[in-house]
Design a protein around this motif. Sequence first.
Motif, PDB file in Angstrom:
ATOM      1  N   LYS A 103       0.844  -1.193   0.000  1.00 60.98           N
ATOM      2  CA  LYS A 103       0.000   0.000   0.000  1.00 60.98           C
ATOM      3  C   LYS A 103       0.873   1.234   0.000  1.00 60.98           C
ATOM      4  O   LYS A 103       1.946   1.263   0.603  1.00 60.98           O
ATOM      5  N   ALA A 104       0.402   2.268  -0.691  1.00 58.03           N
ATOM      6  CA  ALA A 104       1.167   3.509  -0.765  1.00 58.03           C
ATOM      7  C   ALA A 104       1.272   4.133   0.627  1.00 58.03           C
ATOM      8  O   ALA A 104       0.274   4.430   1.278  1.00 58.03           O
ATOM      9  N   VAL A 105       2.488   4.263   1.096  1.00 56.89           N
ATOM     10  CA  VAL A 105       2.760   4.854   2.406  1.00 56.89           C
ATOM     11  C   VAL A 105       3.780   5.963   2.211  1.00 56.89           C
ATOM     12  O   VAL A 105       4.458   6.021   1.180  1.00 56.89           O
ATOM     13  N   PRO A 106       3.908   6.845   3.195  1.00 51.55           N
ATOM     14  CA  PRO A 106       4.929   7.891   3.075  1.00 51.55           C
ATOM     15  C   PRO A 106       6.318   7.267   2.932  1.00 51.55           C
ATOM     16  O   PRO A 106       6.634   6.273   3.586  1.00 51.55           O
ATOM     17  N   LEU A 107       7.140   7.849   2.087  1.00 53.97           N
ATOM     18  CA  LEU A 107       8.498   7.357   1.878  1.00 53.97           C
ATOM     19  C   LEU A 107       9.456   8.022   2.855  1.00 53.97           C
ATOM     20  O   LEU A 107       9.222   9.146   3.287  1.00 53.97           O
ATOM     21  N   PRO A 108      10.561   7.332   3.219  1.00 52.07           N
ATOM     22  CA  PRO A 108      10.992   6.023   2.737  1.00 52.07           C
ATOM     23  C   PRO A 108      10.142   4.882   3.311  1.00 52.07           C
ATOM     24  O   PRO A 108       9.600   5.002   4.404  1.00 52.07           O
TER      25      PRO A 108
END
Length: 350
Positions: A83-88
Amino acid sequence: MRRADESQRNKSLDSGIAEMEELPVPQNIKISNITCDSFKIFWDMDSRSKERITHYFIDLNKKENKNANKFKHKDVPTKLVAKAVPLPMTVRGHWFLSPRTEYTVAVQTASKQGDGDYAVSEWSEIIEFCTADYSTVHLTQLLEKAEVIAGRMLRFSVFYRNQHKEYFDHTREAQNNKMLPSVKDNSGSHGSPISGKLEGIFFSCNTEFNTGKPPQDSPYGRYRFQLPAEELFSPKTNLYFADFYCMYTAYHYVILVIAPKGSSGDEFCKLRLPALDLANNRFMTCSEEEDGQLVFHHAQDLILEVIYTDPVDLSLGTVAEISGHQLMSLSTVNAKKDPSCKTCNISVGR
């Protein structure tokens, strides 16, 4: 009417492709915080349609050896869907990750559609990285496993090293009578932090149960250098646990490192290996009696491989031919660890 329908369908397909192309392609991929079984990944992205991204696809592969079978593992999925999560983003504990292994990685951004399918971006560039060695946390897990089968402690009084006659002749003639440290081979656990890095000299200390003396057989040569234990192992040295492994047999090996305090070998080990109490551990001990005499014990049910990190002068002991056999099958030179053994493997890597 059919042409109109086809025209509409093609327009829809073109629209779908356009929408897919709007997803930003990850750029400038960076890998950091690499351990033996995890890493962090970061990349730059165009803000275009960024809000539509629901997932990342990460394609992780072992770097191919040119001579490797190209069809091996071809049917094994290595694509991670996250799932798209904040990077890094951290990739941790994946079954595919092993220590000291080269990998390639590429990334797609994806948008999950109402029908369950994904619209995806183009793949990013391919980045290469190598996982790290076992940390002291992992080595402590190995240590605790080794303690379970170490057995009772037997007394010993000498360290010994078997080699061919030519080795000792060369030591006398070309090395000023000194055995010199050499870089450890790749035997043992694949994630061992000393393999290919630590310089030392291998010694043994195991004794035969019925005689209390070193065995007369050896895998490494018919000539044996033997010296009093206190010449290598004393309160002036530090002791470290380095590895626990087997080679598809019932025998289990523990690698210990003896390093004179303050030496370069000692500094290397301090940063990478669990330190052991000289007088109180389950593998090899040095304790002082009331009269000041040093007493030594080794674990009965393990084969100990002891690495001493400094040069050793032959004048400290004696060299003599052994009366037993040279058992080449027991050699551990570049021996590979059995990855299926439940006794000596931990949950990360091999």
